[in-house]
Design a protein around this motif. Structure first.
Motif, PDB file in Angstrom:
ATOM      1  N   GLN A 113       0.826  -1.203   0.000  1.00 51.95           N
ATOM      2  CA  GLN A 113       0.000   0.000   0.000  1.00 51.95           C
ATOM      3  C   GLN A 113       0.868   1.264   0.000  1.00 51.95           C
ATOM      4  OE1 GLN A 113      -3.273   0.292  -0.194  1.00 51.95           O
ATOM      5  NE2 GLN A 113      -3.741  -1.882  -0.137  1.00 51.95           N
ATOM      6  N   LYS A 140      -3.941  11.763  -4.700  1.00 51.15           N
ATOM      7  CA  LYS A 140      -5.219  12.477  -4.813  1.00 51.15           C
ATOM      8  C   LYS A 140      -5.034  13.800  -5.552  1.00 51.15           C
ATOM      9  CE  LYS A 140      -9.226  13.834  -2.039  1.00 51.15           C
ATOM     10  NZ  LYS A 140      -9.814  13.837  -0.667  1.00 51.15           N
ATOM     11  N   LYS A 176     -10.057   4.773 -15.919  1.00 51.96           N
ATOM     12  CA  LYS A 176      -9.282   3.534 -16.005  1.00 51.96           C
ATOM     13  C   LYS A 176      -8.660   3.374 -17.380  1.00 51.96           C
ATOM     14  CE  LYS A 176      -9.770  -1.473 -15.372  1.00 51.96           C
ATOM     15  NZ  LYS A 176     -10.711  -2.577 -15.030  1.00 51.96           N
ATOM     16  N   ILE A 207      -7.932   5.678  -9.709  1.00 57.15           N
ATOM     17  CA  ILE A 207      -9.312   5.466 -10.176  1.00 57.15           C
ATOM     18  C   ILE A 207     -10.307   5.937  -9.126  1.00 57.15           C
ATOM     19  CG2 ILE A 207     -11.011   3.705 -10.792  1.00 57.15           C
ATOM     20  CD1 ILE A 207      -8.658   2.108 -12.022  1.00 57.15           C
ATOM     21  N   GLU A 208     -10.027   5.621  -7.862  1.00 56.66           N
ATOM     22  CA  GLU A 208     -10.897   6.061  -6.769  1.00 56.66           C
ATOM     23  C   GLU A 208     -10.983   7.584  -6.724  1.00 56.66           C
ATOM     24  OE1 GLU A 208     -10.967   6.038  -1.852  1.00 56.66           O
ATOM     25  OE2 GLU A 208      -9.576   4.726  -2.945  1.00 56.66           O
ATOM     26  N   PHE A 209      -9.878   8.253  -7.064  1.00 57.44           N
ATOM     27  CA  PHE A 209      -9.844   9.715  -7.015  1.00 57.44           C
ATOM     28  C   PHE A 209     -10.337  10.355  -8.315  1.00 57.44           C
ATOM     29  CE2 PHE A 209      -6.132   9.020  -3.907  1.00 57.44           C
ATOM     30  CZ  PHE A 209      -6.992   9.017  -2.824  1.00 57.44           C
ATOM     31  N   GLY A 210     -10.817   9.531  -9.254  1.00 56.03           N
ATOM     32  CA  GLY A 210     -11.487  10.094 -10.421  1.00 56.03           C
ATOM     33  C   GLY A 210     -10.803   9.947 -11.756  1.00 56.03           C
ATOM     34  N   SER A 256      -5.508   1.735  -8.434  1.00 54.55           N
ATOM     35  CA  SER A 256      -6.797   1.752  -7.734  1.00 54.55           C
ATOM     36  C   SER A 256      -7.029   3.084  -7.034  1.00 54.55           C
ATOM     37  CB  SER A 256      -6.850   0.608  -6.711  1.00 54.55           C
ATOM     38  OG  SER A 256      -6.808  -0.653  -7.355  1.00 54.55           O
ATOM     39  N   HIS A 257      -5.975   3.624  -6.440  1.00 55.29           N
ATOM     40  CA  HIS A 257      -6.107   4.936  -5.789  1.00 55.29           C
ATOM     41  C   HIS A 257      -6.463   6.008  -6.820  1.00 55.29           C
ATOM     42  CE1 HIS A 257      -4.352   3.153  -2.178  1.00 55.29           C
ATOM     43  NE2 HIS A 257      -4.519   4.308  -1.546  1.00 55.29           N
ATOM     44  N   GLU A 307      -2.301  -1.250  -6.808  1.00 51.81           N
ATOM     45  CA  GLU A 307      -2.807  -0.422  -5.716  1.00 51.81           C
ATOM     46  C   GLU A 307      -2.740   1.062  -6.073  1.00 51.81           C
ATOM     47  OE1 GLU A 307      -4.354  -1.011  -2.979  1.00 51.81           O
ATOM     48  OE2 GLU A 307      -4.297  -3.187  -3.154  1.00 51.81           O
TER      49      GLU A 307
END
Length: 278
Positions: A180, A190, A242, A236-239, A233-234, A230
């Motif tokens: 991580q 971010k 993909k 993608i999570e922050f916008g 993924s971060h 990982e």
């Protein structure tokens, strides 16, 4: 006293330094910019231009650019003065010197935020130009600046959180067996994600995972892929879309450093942004 540039040369034999002030009826701060740079600029007649510039991740700068081919800067010293029509009074003790200077450009960084504050209060700027064979006192008017300064600040507020130089390449480093990102790295991801979403020229994000050589080749390949996954993924999570991401796992190939004492440099994920060709 307002005199033309020609008048400078007619008065050059006078003991006191010639003074030049651009025509006040033509004095105007012009605002330009986008999400990558903001600029507030004033034309100083035949003498040159004075501009304040702000870019993401960098301190605000002031730059004097000389236009006249026969005027070459040797030094510049500046200070704040009262407006030309105001009665004589003590101006704030704000002085500034260039961080960089050549024959045509003087760039200021230190004291520039203070100078901006004084412009907001209606003060003018005065620059003492040291030229070959003479000195010139250049006064920069600051007329009806409230609106321009507000526009400039609005532009600054809309700047991207990072510059291209800060965003284009970034490395995350890992403790042994850690997959991580650290809290600090996650916070940067971010911010980086916000930059990627705003910079429409970014077409691809390469995410390359690497490890040290402490394990087997297969285990290292898996570890490097998990770390890269990982990071992806971060983002993608922050916008981040993909579709922009390309993940590659290299295991312990391509070490950044050799020797047991530097293995931590090899446990890394490298992020690189690729822009479309303009």
């Amino acid at each position: 006293m307002i005199i033309s540039l020609l008048g400078l040369w007619l008065t050059s034999a006078v003991a006191t330094a010639p003074q030049y002030t651009p025509a006040m009826d033509q004095s105007e701060w012009r605002i330009s910019g986008d999400q990558f740079q903001c600029q507030m600029e004033q034309d100083l007649g035949a003498m040159g231009t004075l501009a304040f510039t702000k870019e993401p991740g960098r301190a605000i700068e002031m730059q004097l650019t000389m236009h006249a081919a026969h005027l070459e800067l040797q030094d510049v010293q500046g200070h704040v003065v009262t407006a030309g029509w105001q009665p004589e009074q003590v101006a704030p003790a704000v002085q500034f010197s260039p961080t960089f200077i050549n024959a045509k450009v003087a760039r200021f960084i230190e004291q520039v935020p203070v100078v901006m504050q004084q412009l907001q209060q209606g003060y003018w700027l005065q620059l003492m130009l040291d030229l070959p064979g003479q000195e010139i006192t250049l006064t920069v008017p600051n007329i009806k600046s409230a609106s321009a300064l507000a526009q400039f600040q609005s532009c600054i507020d809309a700047l991207l959180p990072l510059s291209w130089a800060q965003a284009r390449e970034f490395q995350l480093f890992y403790p042994v067996n850690e997959r991580q990102p650290s809290a600090d790295d996650a916070a940067f991801l971010k911010t980086l994600a916000l930059y990627i979403q705003q910079d429409k020229a970014v077409k691809k994000v390469l995410i390359d995972g690497y490890t040290d050589d402490m394990g087997s080749s297969i285990a290292n390949r898996v570890m490097s892929e998990e770390r890269a996954d990982e990071v992806a993924s971060h983002l993608i999570e922050f916008g981040v879309s993909k579709n922009k991401l390309e993940i590659r796992a290299h295991g312990n190939r391509y070490p950044a450093a050799a020797g047991n004492s530097t293995q931590s440099h090899n446990r890394r994920v490298l992020i690189r942004l690729i822009r479309a060709q303009s």
